[in-house]
Structures are given as C-alpha cells and as structure tokens.
Design an enzyme around this catalytic site. Sequence first.
Site, PDB file in Angstrom:
ATOM      1  CD  GLU A 182      47.567  45.776  34.244  1.00 29.43           C
ATOM      2  OE1 GLU A 182      46.809  44.787  34.356  1.00 29.43           O
ATOM      3  OE2 GLU A 182      48.691  45.795  34.461  1.00 29.43           O
ATOM      4  N   GLY A 192      46.181  38.074  31.555  1.00 26.74           N
ATOM      5  CA  GLY A 192      45.011  37.321  30.933  1.00 26.74           C
ATOM      6  C   GLY A 192      45.406  36.049  31.234  1.00 26.74           C
ATOM      7  CD  GLU A 193      45.264  30.655  30.517  1.00 28.24           C
ATOM      8  OE1 GLU A 193      46.321  30.112  30.075  1.00 28.24           O
ATOM      9  OE2 GLU A 193      45.321  30.945  31.797  1.00 28.24           O
ATOM     10  CB  SER A 194      50.013  32.657  28.659  1.00 30.74           C
ATOM     11  OG  SER A 194      49.816  31.389  29.302  1.00 30.74           O
ATOM     12  CB  CYS A 224      50.480  39.085  34.508  1.00 32.73           C
ATOM     13  SG  CYS A 224      49.652  37.576  35.659  1.00 32.73           S
ATOM     14  CB  ILE A 275      46.018  38.638  39.657  1.00 35.58           C
ATOM     15  CG1 ILE A 275      45.805  39.896  40.470  1.00 35.58           C
ATOM     16  CG2 ILE A 275      44.810  37.823  39.336  1.00 35.58           C
ATOM     17  CD1 ILE A 275      45.069  40.839  39.639  1.00 35.58           C
ATOM     18  NE  ARG A 276      45.001  31.652  37.655  1.00 36.20           N
ATOM     19  CZ  ARG A 276      44.370  31.190  36.475  1.00 36.20           C
ATOM     20  NH1 ARG A 276      43.876  31.934  35.777  1.00 36.20           N
ATOM     21  NH2 ARG A 276      44.999  30.266  35.621  1.00 36.20           N
ATOM     22  NE  ARG A 291      50.321  28.131  31.902  1.00 35.42           N
ATOM     23  CZ  ARG A 291      49.323  27.208  32.193  1.00 35.42           C
ATOM     24  NH1 ARG A 291      49.682  26.222  32.632  1.00 35.42           N
ATOM     25  NH2 ARG A 291      48.132  27.598  31.860  1.00 35.42           N
ATOM     26  CG  HIS A 322      48.120  42.310  36.795  1.00 34.93           C
ATOM     27  ND1 HIS A 322      47.744  42.359  35.684  1.00 34.93           N
ATOM     28  CD2 HIS A 322      48.309  41.150  37.277  1.00 34.93           C
ATOM     29  CE1 HIS A 322      47.434  41.182  35.406  1.00 34.93           C
ATOM     30  NE2 HIS A 322      47.651  40.401  36.567  1.00 34.93           N
TER      31      HIS A 322
END
Length: 199
Positions: free
Chosen positions: A181, A49-51, A81, A138-139, A110, A179
């Site tokens: 999952e 997600g976005e930390s 991630c 992913i990023r 990051r 990821h």
Amino acid sequence: MPSPRIGVLALQGDVVDHVRALRALGAEATGVRRVAELAAVDALVVPGGESTTMIRLARVFDLLGPLRERIAEGLPVLGTCAGMIMLADRVEDAAPGQETLGGLHVTVRRNAFGRQVDSFEGPLDVAGLDSPVHAVFIRAPWVEAVDDDVEVLARVAHGPAVGRIVAVRQGPLMATSFHPEVGEDTRIHGLFLDLVQER
C-alpha cells in the site's frame, strides 16, 4: 459484473492507504471493525501493524471467531506484514500466548528482518507481474516453511536475506511480508482483486 466489496480490517495499521489503492483499481473498499461489516464484504485485507494488538482488538470487538469462520469458509484475504502473521497457521518467535486467525499453511517468523532500524526497501520480482515492485519491509516477517498447497510468489533476491520467502498464495489467501500500500504501485492489490474475481 459489480465491483467487489473489499473490507480492510480497521483495528490498527495502515488502513487508509489500502482503501486508497483498492479504490484506485475500481473496487468498493471500506473499513471493517464490526461483525455486520465483515458479513457485508466479498474479501478482506488484513494490514500491517502489530499482530498481537490486532488479535487482542479482534477479541474486544467480538471479531475473532467470525474472522476465523469466514476464512475457513473461503473468504479471499490479503495479509500484509503483520497481516501475514495473522493468517499464518504457525509462528516462530511468537509472543507468549500469541494467537492467529490461521488458514494459511505456512510457518512465519516474526520480525525476521530485524528491528525498525533494519527496515529496508528495494525491487522485488513477484510471480504474475512483468516488472519488479518496489517493496517496503518494516519490521517484516518472512516465511520459514510452506506446505505443499502454498505457492511461493516472491523471494528476496539480494542481501543477507537472499532466498527468503516474502509473498505466498494458497487458494483464496494471499500474503506479503512487505507493504504494497506504500507508494503508487497498485499491482499487488490488482493480483488480489484478480484472485477475488476468480471465486
């Protein structure tokens, strides 16, 4: 032995696929966004997600302190991630004022692999598995440095990021840059469940 009850931090990110993977392995998996739900689990997954957003929401839900306390007490946690960033003690290129849950004795960078357009996937050898996993980045962050008590589980084998650390374990804590999952391969979650059942 009863199935372990695994929480997936459900503030943001890919919660549903983590729950699916854990249930496929026979674990009891549930979303966690309240203190009482956190208190009821044997282990926790912190998804991508976005930390910075997840930390902010953890504060809104009064979860930040309880999460840090349970990690300090030895709660097994898998961070993927952004979840890796959330567990890290130190963050390079952190957002202004960025906080983490901490506990994992690593320095994480990051968005180390670049922006969304630089996302990639490919085979990755992971310690403890007999064949590569299909890793989706992913990023993604990577681990810049580890303390002596951290075991490196995987490094990038090819390309411009060759040698970069992308999976680690430290006692009951485990983290991946990618990821696990995504897709049908549940072996990373299986390694985590083995870790949980060792406790």
